[in-house]
Design a protein around this motif. Structure first.
Motif, mmCIF file in Angstrom:
data_model
loop_
_atom_site.group_PDB
_atom_site.id
_atom_site.type_symbol
_atom_site.label_atom_id
_atom_site.label_comp_id
_atom_site.label_asym_id
_atom_site.label_seq_id
_atom_site.Cartn_x
_atom_site.Cartn_y
_atom_site.Cartn_z
ATOM 1 N N GLN A 378 37.970 -57.538 16.323
ATOM 2 C CA GLN A 378 37.593 -58.368 17.468
ATOM 3 C C GLN A 378 37.689 -57.579 18.772
ATOM 4 O O GLN A 378 36.864 -57.745 19.680
ATOM 5 C CB GLN A 378 38.514 -59.588 17.535
ATOM 6 N N PRO A 382 33.732 -57.484 20.487
ATOM 7 C CA PRO A 382 34.119 -58.839 20.935
ATOM 8 C C PRO A 382 33.104 -59.926 20.631
ATOM 9 O O PRO A 382 33.446 -61.101 20.659
ATOM 10 C CB PRO A 382 34.293 -58.663 22.452
ATOM 11 N N LEU A 384 31.850 -61.282 18.035
ATOM 12 C CA LEU A 384 31.875 -61.721 16.642
ATOM 13 C C LEU A 384 31.561 -63.220 16.585
ATOM 14 O O LEU A 384 32.113 -64.004 17.365
ATOM 15 C CB LEU A 384 33.247 -61.473 16.006
#
Length: 518
Positions: A378, A382, A384
């Motif tokens: 993550q 970022p 996701l």
């Protein structure tokens, strides 16, 4: 009936006159000035009355039907707009009036006429894509044996315990109709045979894995002829990858790519997910197979703490059909037999040069270890997303607790992605890879896990710099991106061969041309 006569000056004047004699015969008198009066000789028989009444009634009813159809086209969509799945909605740009969609006429293939040698029942086992491949195999086997296939029964007792029936996941009517020129498929056994099965008069067995077609000719066909109904209770990997007649291989592809459509509800929701993703640009699908069942089954515990290792071990022992119990996790990892962890995946994606701002759709169930294990991925990427974050809970309420239906959504999104990357070569990874090849060799990066874990370990302990690590990762995957190639064959070792559904080269029309240009 009255006959209209148009002769001489009558045509010029544009008026029609009834023949006087005929008028009189019909019960009317014609006066000199053209006036018609009713004759006393008029006799209307009951039979003629009934006939005329039927004609008039038919005309009135037909007129009503036409009017109702016209009103239905206008009002129907307004009344039914709020009912889910009544229509396949097509979004139109603002300000553009969508034209009424008229579905094209479906032309069904001609039925194949053949002498039926018996009825083949099959019970699939495993997850969605394991069952999908098995269904394709069973259709090919039924076709070759001149048998009637009963719509397959799906697995409801495996780890996922999905209660879905065939028609809950696949369009059963398309499945039956689109293959009618190859094999007769029934939704259930005829009543008399169903009763025989209930009395235990059918024959049940598990076919031998990776068998060629001669096994079914010599072992299964005689059973069909003798018992009329044969039930195959395990269907995974029961047909060889290679050494089969071309028509069987092509039929397997036809079933996989054309006959096995998902239901309209699943396809509509899959298209909606893709549409949402496309609005924000390109997207990559990551099949992150770091789920509890996979880790317990494979015995791969790299990165897990002692409590998690114990939990996964207990789960492995709880399932008697998971035969391998004592597993050396580290040895298995070094052999490339473990799924990449989320941390390893983040390092590989970075080394491959994946843009940090790209959308990465996670096609998977619940990741084992949750947010703690996903933190590094993550942080590196970022953006996701998952179907649960892109859709409202109400959109998925009908799919909850149905793992195969949820997997079908991920399957559809995976097919449409710009890049597909699986972290483990399980059934979904292989079947999606083959389907993307069929769709034009769409980019599919298949990680070389055996090589990658060695490179990652060297990079982690500092013996390999970042640039060199990235260069080696890129260089080792140049030819692992779904390029056209012949399927790897290993005589006498079918389990170690390249999987047919991962690279069905007999069915890829562009393959020969692409190979010539390489």
């Amino acid at each position: 009936m009255l006959r209209w006569l148009r002769k001489g000056s009558d045509r010029k004047s544009g008026s029609d006159h009834c023949d006087n004699e005929e008028m009189e015969m019909m019960g009317f008198n014609v006066l000199g000035d053209g006036e018609v009066v009713k004759s006393k000789r008029l006799i209307i028989r009951p039979r003629i009355k009934v006939w005329m009444a039927r004609v008039i009634t038919t005309v009135i009813l037909w007129t009503c039907v036409v009017q109702l159809m016209a009103l239905g086209e206008f009002w129907g969509p307004r009344f039914l707009k709020g009912i889910p799945y009544c229509f396949n909605h097509i979004d139109s740009p603002k300000g553009v009036v969508a034209k009424a969609y008229v579905s094209p006429k479906v032309v069904l293939p001609h039925k194949r006429i053949y002498k039926n040698n018996g009825y083949l029942m099959v019970s699939c086992n495993g997850g969605l894509n394991q069952m999908r491949a098995a269904i394709c195999d069973m259709v090919a086997i039924a076709r070759h044996l001149n048998a009637t296939l009963i719509v397959p029964e799906l697995d409801k007792t495996s780890f996922w315990a999905d209660p879905s029936e065939f028609q809950d996941i696949f369009d059963v009517d398309n499945f039956v109709a689109s293959l009618r020129d190859e094999v007769r498929i029934l939704k259930q056994l005829p009543p008399n045979l169903k009763r025989r099965v209930e009395l235990g008069l059918s024959y049940t067995l598990s076919p031998i894995s990776w068998s060629d077609i001669s096994y079914y000719e010599n072992q299964i066909l005689p059973l069909l002829l003798k018992h009329k109904v044969v039930h195959l209770n395990r269907t995974d990997a029961r047909l060889a990858n290679n050494g089969l007649p071309p028509e069987i291989q092509k039929l397997r592809c036809r079933v996989n790519f054309n006959a096995l459509r998902f239901t309209s509800q699943i396809e509509e929701l899959g298209r909606r997910i893709v549409r949402i993703l496309r609005e924000n640009g390109p997207f990559l699908v990551l099949h992150l197979r770091y789920e509890m069942d996979m880790l317990a089954f494979s015995g791969c515990t790299h990165g897990c703490d002692s409590r998690e290792v114990e939990e996964l071990t207990r789960m492995r022992y709880a399932y008697p059909w998971w035969k391998e119990k004592v597993i050396d996790s580290e040895l298995k990892r070094q052999d490339g037999l473990c799924p990449l962890t989320p941390e390893e995946t983040a390092q590989i994606l970075t080394a491959l040069g994946v843009d940090q701002s790209v959308q990465i759709y996670i096609a998977a169930g619940e990741i084992y270890g949750g947010g703690r294990r996903m933190a590094s991925l993550q942080s590196a990427f970022p953006n996701l997303v998952r179907k649960e974050t892109l859709l409202e809970p109400s959109d998925l309420m009908y799919f909850q607790n149905h793992s195969s239906q949820m997997a079908a959504l991920d399957y559809l999104v995976s097919l449409e992605s710009d890049i597909f990357i699986p972290t483990y070569d399980g059934n979904m990874a292989k079947v999606v890879e083959g389907h993307r090849r069929f769709l034009g060799f769409k980019k599919t990066i298949i990680p070389d896990r055996r090589l990658l874990v060695r490179l990652i370990d060297r990079y982690t302990n500092g013996s390999l710099g970042r640039d060199e690590f990235s260069l080696l990762v890129k260089k080792s995957h140049v030819n692992r991106m779904g390029n056209p190639k012949r399927r790897v064959m290993i005589p006498d070792r079918p389990k170690e061969e390249e999987y047919f559904y991962g690279n069905p080269h007999e069915c890829l029309q562009l393959l020969d041309e692409a190979l010539k240009n390489t």
